[in-house]
Motif scaffolding. Structure first.
Motif, short mmCIF file in Angstrom:
data_model
loop_
_atom_site.label_atom_id
_atom_site.label_comp_id
_atom_site.label_asym_id
_atom_site.label_seq_id
_atom_site.Cartn_x
_atom_site.Cartn_y
_atom_site.Cartn_z
N GLN A 30 50.90 -40.75 -95.13
CA GLN A 30 49.45 -40.83 -94.91
C GLN A 30 48.77 -41.69 -95.98
OE1 GLN A 30 48.18 -36.78 -94.75
NE2 GLN A 30 48.84 -36.49 -92.62
N ALA A 31 49.22 -41.55 -97.23
CA ALA A 31 48.64 -42.35 -98.31
C ALA A 31 48.92 -43.83 -98.10
CB ALA A 31 49.17 -41.89 -99.66
N VAL A 32 50.13 -44.16 -97.68
CA VAL A 32 50.50 -45.56 -97.44
C VAL A 32 49.68 -46.12 -96.28
CG1 VAL A 32 52.37 -47.08 -96.64
CG2 VAL A 32 52.80 -45.38 -98.42
N ILE A 33 49.51 -45.34 -95.23
CA ILE A 33 48.73 -45.79 -94.07
C ILE A 33 47.26 -45.98 -94.46
CG2 ILE A 33 47.84 -45.08 -91.81
CD1 ILE A 33 50.65 -43.79 -91.35
N ARG A 34 46.71 -45.04 -95.23
CA ARG A 34 45.33 -45.16 -95.68
C ARG A 34 45.12 -46.38 -96.56
NH1 ARG A 34 43.93 -39.83 -98.34
NH2 ARG A 34 45.92 -39.39 -97.45
N LEU A 35 46.09 -46.67 -97.41
CA LEU A 35 46.00 -47.83 -98.29
C LEU A 35 45.97 -49.11 -97.47
CD1 LEU A 35 46.03 -48.91 -101.20
CD2 LEU A 35 48.51 -48.87 -101.08
N GLY A 36 46.85 -49.22 -96.51
CA GLY A 36 46.89 -50.40 -95.65
C GLY A 36 47.43 -51.63 -96.37
N LEU A 37 47.64 -52.67 -95.59
CA LEU A 37 48.20 -53.92 -96.12
C LEU A 37 47.27 -54.58 -97.13
CD1 LEU A 37 50.54 -55.90 -96.05
CD2 LEU A 37 49.38 -57.06 -94.15
N TRP A 38 45.97 -54.61 -96.81
CA TRP A 38 45.03 -55.26 -97.72
C TRP A 38 44.85 -54.47 -99.01
CZ3 TRP A 38 44.34 -60.10 -97.25
CH2 TRP A 38 44.38 -60.70 -96.00
#
Length: 173
Positions: A30-38
């Protein structure tokens, strides 16, 4: 040699999997998804920019030397930061790796060691300013906290340590 590399890679992958599992894989995901590519790109760009800036500052110690080039110091600083943040080394190990990277790039070993120690002293002294800002903000935002006097004692000790570092290095220690 290849067997050792393969085994080391497997051990590293196993440790990473264990770390992710123990931290809670769904929470990490979830943290990785929230962070996102940008967001990830912004963090990487900021970290690289900071490493370059600190490497350039370190290079100022070697200006005028025949073996001193800014890129060498930037590389040494990036190695130091990467090994301290990403690899399972202590900060002392990272400092040693950064100095070693500098010497492998062509800077004499004696100067690489001395400039690493001086760079650390400058970095430590700069951190004292951050501690003072933090203590000031703590005092302003939480005037009735119990940390005022102990924080002042720590800041006083840090200032004395910074002065001792500068004096020791300016007198050839």
């Amino acid at each position: 040699m290849r067997l050792r590399t393969a085994l080391t890679t497997l051990v590293g992958a196993g440790l990473l999997a264990w770390l992710l599992w123990s931290a809670g894989l769904p929470a990490v995901g979830q943290a990785v998804i929230r962070l996102g590519l940008w967001g990830f790109a912004a963090i990487v760009a900021f970290q690289i920019g900071l490493g370059v800036l600190l490497g350039v500052a370190w290079a100022l110690l070697g200006r005028g030397r025949h073996d001193s080039r800014v890129g060498r110091y930037v590389w040494g600083r990036l190695v130091r930061d990467a090994s301290g943040q990403a690899l399972p080394f202590s900060q002392v190990g990272a400092i040693l790796l950064g100095g070693r990277a500098l010497s492998l790039e062509g800077v004499s070993g004696d100067f690489a060691t001395a400039s690493t120690v001086t760079d650390l002293a400058v970095e430590f002294t700069g951190q004292v300013a951050f501690v003072m800002v933090g203590a000031t903000l703590l005092t302003i935002l939480r005037p009735h906290n119990m940390l005022g006097r102990p924080t002042l004692l720590v800041i006083g000790a840090l200032i004395l340590m910074s002065v001792a570092l500068v004096l020791a290095q300016s007198h050839g220690a």
